[in-house]
Scaffold this motif. Structure first.
Motif, PDB file in Angstrom:
ATOM      1  N   SER A  59      39.269  35.885  49.979  1.00 12.89           N
ATOM      2  CA  SER A  59      39.501  35.991  48.538  1.00 12.89           C
ATOM      3  C   SER A  59      40.751  35.234  48.109  1.00 12.89           C
ATOM      4  N   GLY A  60      41.705  35.079  49.031  1.00 14.90           N
ATOM      5  CA  GLY A  60      42.907  34.319  48.720  1.00 14.90           C
ATOM      6  C   GLY A  60      42.826  32.861  49.111  1.00 14.90           C
ATOM      7  N   ARG A  61      41.663  32.445  49.577  1.00 17.45           N
ATOM      8  CA  ARG A  61      41.450  31.057  50.018  1.00 17.45           C
ATOM      9  C   ARG A  61      40.134  30.553  49.433  1.00 17.45           C
ATOM     10  N   PRO A  62      40.157  30.108  48.176  1.00 16.38           N
ATOM     11  CA  PRO A  62      38.918  29.751  47.468  1.00 16.38           C
ATOM     12  C   PRO A  62      38.061  28.716  48.197  1.00 16.38           C
ATOM     13  N   GLU A  63      38.686  27.745  48.861  1.00 15.21           N
ATOM     14  CA  GLU A  63      37.900  26.710  49.546  1.00 15.21           C
ATOM     15  C   GLU A  63      37.113  27.309  50.707  1.00 15.21           C
ATOM     16  N   LEU A  64      37.738  28.200  51.464  1.00 18.63           N
ATOM     17  CA  LEU A  64      37.040  28.844  52.569  1.00 18.63           C
ATOM     18  C   LEU A  64      35.945  29.769  52.045  1.00 18.63           C
ATOM     19  N   ALA A  65      36.217  30.480  50.960  1.00 20.83           N
ATOM     20  CA  ALA A  65      35.207  31.362  50.367  1.00 20.83           C
ATOM     21  C   ALA A  65      34.010  30.550  49.873  1.00 20.83           C
ATOM     22  N   ALA A  69      33.904  38.314  41.891  1.00 20.28           N
ATOM     23  CA  ALA A  69      33.780  36.913  42.273  1.00 20.28           C
ATOM     24  C   ALA A  69      32.321  36.529  42.473  1.00 20.28           C
ATOM     25  N   GLY A  70      31.551  37.416  43.107  1.00 20.59           N
ATOM     26  CA  GLY A  70      30.139  37.130  43.322  1.00 20.59           C
ATOM     27  C   GLY A  70      29.362  37.058  42.030  1.00 20.59           C
ATOM     28  N   VAL A  71      29.696  37.919  41.088  1.00 17.68           N
ATOM     29  CA  VAL A  71      28.998  37.937  39.794  1.00 17.68           C
ATOM     30  C   VAL A  71      29.182  36.618  39.055  1.00 17.68           C
ATOM     31  N   ALA A  72      30.365  36.056  39.116  1.00 22.60           N
ATOM     32  CA  ALA A  72      30.606  34.774  38.443  1.00 22.60           C
ATOM     33  C   ALA A  72      29.665  33.700  38.968  1.00 22.60           C
ATOM     34  N   ARG A  73      29.481  33.648  40.288  1.00 19.88           N
ATOM     35  CA  ARG A  73      28.561  32.656  40.863  1.00 19.88           C
ATOM     36  C   ARG A  73      27.117  33.002  40.539  1.00 19.88           C
ATOM     37  N   ALA A  74      26.787  34.304  40.562  1.00 16.46           N
ATOM     38  CA  ALA A  74      25.409  34.719  40.283  1.00 16.46           C
ATOM     39  C   ALA A  74      25.005  34.368  38.858  1.00 16.46           C
ATOM     40  N   ARG A  75      25.915  34.517  37.913  1.00 15.57           N
ATOM     41  CA  ARG A  75      25.583  34.182  36.518  1.00 15.57           C
ATOM     42  C   ARG A  75      25.273  32.692  36.371  1.00 15.57           C
ATOM     43  N   GLU A  76      25.973  31.872  37.128  1.00 19.55           N
ATOM     44  CA  GLU A  76      25.674  30.440  37.108  1.00 19.55           C
ATOM     45  C   GLU A  76      24.283  30.174  37.676  1.00 19.55           C
TER      46      GLU A  76
END
Length: 361
Positions: free
Chosen positions: A145-151, A213-220
């Motif tokens: 969660s603190g490393r957006p690129e790895l996530a 965080a998952g919801v943001a991607r799911a909405r896309e």
């Protein structure tokens, strides 16, 4: 063949099993280096020379040739003429533009953050706790969660690995969705698999239940799939509660992330949210009842026992046999009605469960 010859052949075969297994970790690191150098992309559709590839990678030609020949020995490319290489069908899976690309998955699995945990597998075997937490001072999801690129790499890898269109097709062929009007995907990630299922079953409306965080991607994903009128994304914590009232609760590759106690908690939250007619469908690998090479499905893509240990050292989770799933679900007030293996390449089974009315919620 003499008895001595037979013994020597048997011994050679036994040695090959051990040495091939030990050398697997060397192959992992070689493939990881190749993906970090984008070798498959650089080779492309035709043959490429080691010298030109080395120049593009900023490496000495002699060293890159050694890596390329190692890749050839692993079946990922072929040396058609001295110093000239072409991708094989397997090697092409390391390209970004391949429809079944495994590039992100390979990059994730060979990433030093995850590889390092295996150096401490002995500790996990002693304690039952994930080596990742001890190595990095926090659980893997907190770390990412603190490393957006790895996530982002993790979510891309999981999506590519599960191949949502093919998985949705296999699940749909093995399970009757016509009975349901609403489905909630618990821990549904970026919503790709649920979107694929909704596309195949127009009577269904769906909910992706995920972290913020998952919801943001799911909405896309929902918007890009044209499903905004039939699908929503809801944020929450499945250890606390799950959205109520769906006909079907769907969980894929979530229960295996956790040891028994937290897994039971998640399943109890699902049970509490389910109406009396509701069902729970879990999609996860199911281990054979007995572990030996003869019981494995050799058409399967993954060795389930290696992924089981990976769950241990990374997350503290585990894969389970059918009997273990049945017992786990019973603790959560759910009764298994069927366990249906999917095609070997999907690497999962369907575990169908209903509320056990004899057990209080």
């Amino acid at each position: 063949m003499t008895s001595v010859s037979r013994r020597m052949t048997a011994e050679a075969d036994a040695r090959r099993v051990v040495i091939s297994a030990i050398f697997g970790t060397l192959a992992t690191q070689a493939i990881g280096a190749a993906t970090r150098l984008d070798l498959a992309e650089r080779i492309g559709d035709t043959d490429a020379g080691a010298a030109e590839l080395a120049a593009a990678c900023g490496l000495p030609a002699e060293q890159l040739t050694r890596l390329l020949r190692t890749m050839a020995s692993l079946g990922l490319c072929a040396e058609r003429a001295s110093g000239r290489f072409v991708l094989t069908e397997a090697g092409a899976l390391l390209r970004r533009d391949h429809p079944a690309s495994l590039l992100d998955f390979v990059k994730l699995m060979t990433h030093k953050v995850f590889q390092r945990n295996w150096l401490n597998v002995d500790d996990s075997l002693r304690t039952g706790l994930p080596a990742f937490d001890a190595e990095h001072g926090q659980p893997v999801y907190n770390y990412m969660s603190g490393r957006p690129e790895l996530a982002a790499l993790f979510h891309a890898a999981m999506s590519r690995r599960t191949r949502p269109p093919e998985t949705a097709e296999a699940i749909s062929a093995a399970y009757d969705f016509s009975r349901f009007g609403t489905v909630t995907d618990v821990g549904g990630g970026d919503g790709t698999l649920l979107a694929a299922l909704l596309a195949r079953h127009p009577q269904l409306s769906g909910t992706v239940f995920e972290t913020e965080a998952g919801v943001a991607r799911a909405r896309e994903t929902i918007a890009a799939s044209g499903l905004a009128d039939r699908c929503r994304a809801v944020a929450g914590d499945f250890f606390t509660e799950v959205p109520e009232g769906a006909d079907l609760y769907f969980i894929k590759n979530v229960v295996l992330n956790w040891n028994d106690e937290p897994a039971v908690t998640i399943l109890r939250r699902c049970r509490a949210a389910m109406p009396g007619h509701g069902r729970l469908l879990i999609v996860e690998p199911v281990l054979p009842d007995l572990a030996n090479v003869d019981t494995l499905n050799h058409a399967a893509v993954e060795n389930p026992y290696l992924t089981d240990l990976h769950m241990l050292v990374t997350l503290g989770g585990r894969e389970r046999t059918g009997a273990e799933y049945t017992a786990l679900l019973a603790r959560a007030g759910l009764r298994v009605t069927a366990i249906t293996p999917l095609a070997a390449e999907i690497n999962a089974s369907l575990i169908d469960a209903v509320p056990d009315t004899d057990v209080p919620v």
